[in-house]
Design an enzyme around this catalytic site. Structure first.
Site, mmCIF file in Angstrom:
data_model
loop_
_atom_site.group_PDB
_atom_site.id
_atom_site.type_symbol
_atom_site.label_atom_id
_atom_site.label_comp_id
_atom_site.label_asym_id
_atom_site.label_seq_id
_atom_site.Cartn_x
_atom_site.Cartn_y
_atom_site.Cartn_z
ATOM 1 N N THR A 47 4.315 -13.402 11.305
ATOM 2 C CA THR A 47 3.941 -11.807 11.816
ATOM 3 C C THR A 47 2.983 -11.822 13.014
ATOM 4 O O THR A 47 2.026 -12.522 13.010
ATOM 5 C CB THR A 47 3.043 -11.024 10.631
ATOM 6 O OG1 THR A 47 4.029 -11.102 9.480
ATOM 7 C CG2 THR A 47 2.801 -9.626 10.891
ATOM 8 N N ARG B 264 4.936 -8.152 -0.195
ATOM 9 C CA ARG B 264 4.223 -7.382 -1.119
ATOM 10 C C ARG B 264 4.202 -7.594 -2.608
ATOM 11 O O ARG B 264 3.231 -7.245 -3.372
ATOM 12 C CB ARG B 264 4.905 -5.659 -0.986
ATOM 13 C CG ARG B 264 6.466 -5.455 -1.399
ATOM 14 C CD ARG B 264 6.709 -4.083 -0.899
ATOM 15 N NE ARG B 264 8.124 -4.102 -1.338
ATOM 16 C CZ ARG B 264 9.073 -4.417 -0.808
ATOM 17 N NH1 ARG B 264 9.158 -5.366 0.202
ATOM 18 N NH2 ARG B 264 10.615 -3.993 -1.285
ATOM 19 N N GLU C 290 7.840 1.383 0.304
ATOM 20 C CA GLU C 290 8.788 0.031 0.361
ATOM 21 C C GLU C 290 9.890 0.078 -0.753
ATOM 22 O O GLU C 290 11.194 -0.111 -0.653
ATOM 23 C CB GLU C 290 8.037 -0.890 0.799
ATOM 24 C CG GLU C 290 7.153 -1.076 2.108
ATOM 25 C CD GLU C 290 6.435 -2.430 2.203
ATOM 26 O OE1 GLU C 290 7.223 -3.463 2.150
ATOM 27 O OE2 GLU C 290 5.313 -2.262 2.476
ATOM 28 N N HIS D 122 -13.573 16.932 2.971
ATOM 29 C CA HIS D 122 -14.286 17.419 4.331
ATOM 30 C C HIS D 122 -13.058 17.821 5.175
ATOM 31 O O HIS D 122 -13.248 17.952 6.389
ATOM 32 C CB HIS D 122 -14.932 16.390 4.822
ATOM 33 C CG HIS D 122 -16.156 16.147 3.834
ATOM 34 N ND1 HIS D 122 -17.430 16.858 3.827
ATOM 35 C CD2 HIS D 122 -16.344 15.533 2.850
ATOM 36 C CE1 HIS D 122 -18.307 16.686 3.032
ATOM 37 N NE2 HIS D 122 -17.701 15.731 2.221
ATOM 38 N N LYS E 240 10.576 -5.689 13.681
ATOM 39 C CA LYS E 240 10.219 -6.857 13.878
ATOM 40 C C LYS E 240 11.263 -7.795 14.779
ATOM 41 O O LYS E 240 10.680 -8.202 15.797
ATOM 42 C CB LYS E 240 9.970 -7.744 12.758
ATOM 43 C CG LYS E 240 8.592 -7.562 11.798
ATOM 44 C CD LYS E 240 8.499 -8.208 10.749
ATOM 45 C CE LYS E 240 7.243 -7.954 10.028
ATOM 46 N NZ LYS E 240 6.912 -8.824 8.875
HETATM 47 O O1 PA5 Z 1 5.754 -5.596 2.661
HETATM 48 C C1 PA5 Z 1 6.172 -6.147 3.614
HETATM 49 O O2 PA5 Z 1 6.938 -6.879 3.638
HETATM 50 C C2 PA5 Z 1 5.350 -6.091 5.188
HETATM 51 O O3 PA5 Z 1 4.369 -5.063 4.700
HETATM 52 C C3 PA5 Z 1 4.734 -7.222 5.568
HETATM 53 O O4 PA5 Z 1 3.782 -7.802 4.464
HETATM 54 C C4 PA5 Z 1 4.202 -7.039 6.712
HETATM 55 O O5 PA5 Z 1 5.255 -6.882 7.720
HETATM 56 C C5 PA5 Z 1 3.596 -8.354 7.279
HETATM 57 O O6 PA5 Z 1 4.377 -9.606 7.015
HETATM 58 P P1 PA5 Z 1 3.558 -10.943 6.290
HETATM 59 O O7 PA5 Z 1 3.072 -10.195 4.974
HETATM 60 O O8 PA5 Z 1 4.733 -11.834 6.072
HETATM 61 O O9 PA5 Z 1 2.740 -11.283 7.465
#
Ligand code: PA5
Length: 369
Positions: free
Chosen positions: A118, A165, A251, A267, A359
């Protein structure tokens, strides 16, 4: 238990039969639900990997910074939420390419990237290295592991083959284990095992074989239906859990979702929930026993305001009493709910095309014409 004053299901979702395990498996060919329900085992294994970690000392460390994005970055939010009242030094989370100015030789920088590729996270790694920060990398490989090896930076290795995730148990408990091994946080002792055991039990309660009337996650997915979820939690653990619910709903179920924290939302956000504005939304409030009493007292009136806008409301209570159990149980409930919602919406929970598209477009651009 799911509670809530506004009853009734919503309309027009695909209405997959959540109690048909064959249909559920067919709609989830990569096994997202299984990965979500295995969270307890992931926490145990992550902690074992992290606590076997050697090569870093906490002596003289004045701050911790966790750098990471998305599914990896939230591990930093979780560590910060768990330790903000238990640690005498600040924990910062950097979600972008900029390493905070204060990070220097006395800062322990945890660079967390599941894929290890990343861009923002790698930029933080390079900067932390250049500044002489104390560094540890967490991930399953990629460029981060290569750069770490080249520069003698210790790595907490997370197993490959997951979506970032779904590796949350490994990333959080791998980081905690490493911080413990370095002496930055006090020993977690039995907290890890009790959290994992509670998660194993919860997995049984909300798994595919439990029918809707006994399954809180399926009930929540049905309650959300084709409305947009708005998730609220109390500042601290509840707020982080709300953000995690939002991102899992985004996601896995491929829906817009929103998260906010009390007391802050009292607030500003509450003003937006005026007559009629809530009709296409469902409010999910995430509650746990450790809420500050002044914050807990705000929920009923805040929910009343939201409901008067036409929102449905469901309340979810964390399991257990210790912070790790409470937070990770909310995490698992949110993930399972998002996968059942994906089934109702007829979408495969695993692919995240938009993230990959962005990406790769940026990576192509970086290479130049
Ligand atoms: O859920 C996902 O795949 C993304 O949110 C990734 O976690 C994010 O793009 C960062 O990638 P990485 O976790 O491989 O650093």
């Amino acid at each position: 238990m799911v509670a809530g004053s506004a009853g009734g299901r919503t309309v027009n979702v695909a209405q997959a039969d959540l109690d048909d395990p064959v249909a559920l498996a067919a709609g989830d060919p990569s096994g997202m639900l299984r990965a979500v329900l295995d969270l307890g085992a992931h926490c145990r294994e992550g902690y074992a990997a992290g606590s076997a970690f050697r090569g870093l000392s906490a002596e003289g460390v004045t701050a911790v910074a966790v750098c990471g994005m998305g599914g990896s970055g939230i591990s930093g939010d979780i560590v910060r939420a768990l330790y903000r009242e238990r640690l005498g030094i600040p924990v910062t989370v950097a979600k972008g390419p900029v390493l905070p100015m204060f990070c220097g030789r006395d800062t322990l920088v945890v660079v967390s990237s599941y894929s290890g590729n990343t861009a923002e996270t790698l930029a933080c790694f390079d900067e932390a290295l250049a500044r002489g920060c104390r560094l540890v990398a967490v991930g399953s490989g990629g460029s981060l592991a290569e750069r770490a090896q080249e520069n003698g930076v210790p790595v907490v290795a997370v197993p490959p083959g997951f979506q970032p995730r779904t590796a949350i148990g490994y990333l959080v408990f791998g980081t905690l284990g490493a911080l413990e091994a370095a002496g930055v946080i006090p020993p977690l002792g039995g907290e890890v095992e009790s959290a994992a055991a509670e998660l194993d039990a919860l997995a049984g309660e909300i798994g595919p074989d439990r029918p809707v009337p006994e399954n809180e996650a399926k009930q929540l997915a049905l309650a959300i239906g084709d409305r947009f979820p708005v998730v609220w939690g109390a500042d601290g653990l509840g707020a982080v859990a709300a953000i995690r619910w939002k991102t899992e709903l985004n996601e896995n179920a491929k829906v817009p979702a929103f998260a906010a924290a009390l007391p802050e939302l009292d607030h500003n956000e509450v003003v937006g929930w005026s007559a009629g504005t809530g009709e296409r939304f469902v409010l999910v409030t995430l509650r746990h026993d450790g809420e500050h009493p002044d914050v807990a007292a705000r929920f009923p009136i805040s929910v009343e305001v939201a409901e008067s806008s036409g929102m449905l409301h469901r309340e979810v209570r964390a399991r257990g009493t210790t912070p790790p159990v409470a937070l990770m149980s909310l995490v698992m409930l949110g993930s399972a709910t998002s996968v059942y919602l994906a089934a109702l919406r007829g979408v495969d929970p695993t692919p995240i095309d938009a993230i990959h598209r962005i990406k790769s477009a940026l990576a192509d651009g970086a290479e130049g014409p």
